[in-house]
Design a protein around this motif. Sequence first.
Motif, short mmCIF file in Angstrom:
data_model
loop_
_atom_site.label_atom_id
_atom_site.label_comp_id
_atom_site.label_asym_id
_atom_site.label_seq_id
_atom_site.Cartn_x
_atom_site.Cartn_y
_atom_site.Cartn_z
N THR A 93 46.90 46.50 42.77
CA THR A 93 46.25 45.21 43.00
C THR A 93 47.14 44.22 43.75
OG1 THR A 93 46.94 44.34 40.84
CG2 THR A 93 44.81 45.48 40.95
N LEU A 94 48.40 44.58 43.96
CA LEU A 94 49.34 43.73 44.69
C LEU A 94 49.09 43.88 46.19
CD1 LEU A 94 51.91 41.95 44.83
CD2 LEU A 94 53.23 44.08 44.69
N LEU A 95 48.58 42.83 46.83
CA LEU A 95 48.26 42.89 48.26
C LEU A 95 49.48 42.69 49.13
CD1 LEU A 95 44.95 40.81 48.30
CD2 LEU A 95 45.22 43.31 48.20
N SER A 100 42.17 38.47 43.24
CA SER A 100 41.51 37.72 42.16
C SER A 100 42.47 37.52 40.98
CB SER A 100 40.27 38.48 41.67
OG SER A 100 40.68 39.70 41.05
N LEU A 101 42.07 36.67 40.06
CA LEU A 101 42.85 36.50 38.83
C LEU A 101 42.90 37.79 38.03
CD1 LEU A 101 41.84 32.95 37.52
CD2 LEU A 101 44.12 33.73 38.20
N GLU A 102 41.81 38.54 38.04
CA GLU A 102 41.77 39.82 37.32
C GLU A 102 42.80 40.78 37.91
OE1 GLU A 102 38.99 38.28 38.58
OE2 GLU A 102 38.36 37.49 36.62
N ASP A 103 42.95 40.77 39.24
CA ASP A 103 43.95 41.63 39.88
C ASP A 103 45.37 41.20 39.51
OD1 ASP A 103 41.93 43.11 40.99
OD2 ASP A 103 42.29 42.44 43.05
N LEU A 104 45.61 39.89 39.42
CA LEU A 104 46.92 39.40 38.99
C LEU A 104 47.22 39.84 37.56
CD1 LEU A 104 49.51 37.72 39.20
CD2 LEU A 104 48.13 35.68 38.70
N LYS A 105 46.21 39.74 36.69
CA LYS A 105 46.39 40.17 35.30
C LYS A 105 46.66 41.68 35.22
CE LYS A 105 43.59 36.43 33.50
NZ LYS A 105 42.29 36.04 32.94
N ALA A 106 45.97 42.47 36.04
CA ALA A 106 46.21 43.92 36.07
C ALA A 106 47.63 44.22 36.53
CB ALA A 106 45.18 44.60 36.96
N TYR A 107 48.11 43.49 37.52
CA TYR A 107 49.48 43.64 38.00
C TYR A 107 50.48 43.33 36.90
CZ TYR A 107 53.72 41.98 40.44
OH TYR A 107 55.02 41.73 40.84
N ALA A 108 50.23 42.25 36.16
CA ALA A 108 51.14 41.84 35.08
C ALA A 108 51.29 42.93 34.02
CB ALA A 108 50.66 40.54 34.45
N GLU A 109 50.24 43.71 33.83
CA GLU A 109 50.24 44.76 32.81
C GLU A 109 50.59 46.15 33.36
OE1 GLU A 109 46.30 44.42 31.23
OE2 GLU A 109 46.72 42.49 30.30
N HIS A 110 50.73 46.27 34.66
CA HIS A 110 51.02 47.58 35.26
C HIS A 110 52.38 48.08 34.75
CE1 HIS A 110 52.03 50.61 38.26
NE2 HIS A 110 50.73 50.66 38.53
N PRO A 111 52.46 49.35 34.35
CA PRO A 111 53.71 49.87 33.76
C PRO A 111 54.95 49.69 34.64
CG PRO A 111 51.93 51.47 33.54
CD PRO A 111 51.39 50.35 34.36
N HIS A 131 60.24 29.99 36.48
CA HIS A 131 59.20 29.02 36.80
C HIS A 131 58.16 29.72 37.64
CE1 HIS A 131 61.81 25.81 35.37
NE2 HIS A 131 62.78 26.47 35.98
N ALA A 132 56.88 29.46 37.36
CA ALA A 132 55.82 30.14 38.10
C ALA A 132 54.68 29.17 38.43
CB ALA A 132 55.27 31.31 37.29
N VAL A 133 54.02 29.45 39.54
CA VAL A 133 52.81 28.75 39.95
C VAL A 133 51.85 29.80 40.46
CG1 VAL A 133 51.78 27.09 41.55
CG2 VAL A 133 54.04 26.64 40.58
N ASP A 134 50.60 29.71 40.00
CA ASP A 134 49.54 30.58 40.47
C ASP A 134 48.42 29.67 40.96
OD1 ASP A 134 50.55 33.27 39.44
OD2 ASP A 134 50.60 32.03 37.66
N TYR A 135 47.96 29.90 42.18
CA TYR A 135 46.90 29.04 42.70
C TYR A 135 45.93 29.85 43.55
CZ TYR A 135 49.85 28.80 46.92
OH TYR A 135 50.63 29.10 48.01
N GLU A 136 44.73 29.28 43.69
CA GLU A 136 43.66 29.96 44.41
C GLU A 136 43.50 29.32 45.80
OE1 GLU A 136 39.30 31.71 43.32
OE2 GLU A 136 39.96 29.87 42.33
N VAL A 137 43.30 30.16 46.79
CA VAL A 137 43.03 29.67 48.16
C VAL A 137 41.74 30.26 48.67
CG1 VAL A 137 45.41 29.19 48.75
CG2 VAL A 137 44.48 31.45 49.22
#
Length: 96
Positions: free
Chosen positions: A35-37, A62-73, A90-96
Motif C-alpha cells: 500500500t506504500l505508493l 487512503s487512510l485504510e492503506d496507511l493503516k495496512a502499512y502500519a501493520e505490515h510485518p 513526531h508525525a503528521v498525516d494529511y489528505e490531499v
Amino acid sequence: MIKHIVMWKFKDDVPAEERVEMKNRLEALKGVAPTLLDIEVGLDVLGTDQSKDIVLYSEFASLEDLKAYAEHPEHVKVGEFIKPRVCERHAVDYEV
C-alpha cells in the motif's frame, strides 16, 4: 491521497552507521509493503536546535492503506529497529 510525514531525533549514542541503516531499512519498504505508493527518507544536514535528525515522507491512496502499512510485518520489523535508537518521534498525516 494521504501524505504521512514522520520526524525522529536519535539518541546521542547512536552511531552514524545505524542512522544510515535506519534510512536504508525505511526506503527498502517500497515495493515490499504493497500500500506504500512512494517514500523518501532524509538525514538532516544542518543540525540546528530546531532540527530533527531524520525525516520520512510517504504517500498512500487512503487512510485504510496507511493503516495496512502500519501493520505490515516488514514495517513492524523496521519499527523494532528504530524504537531503541530514537528519543523523539513526531508525525503528521494529511489528505490531499
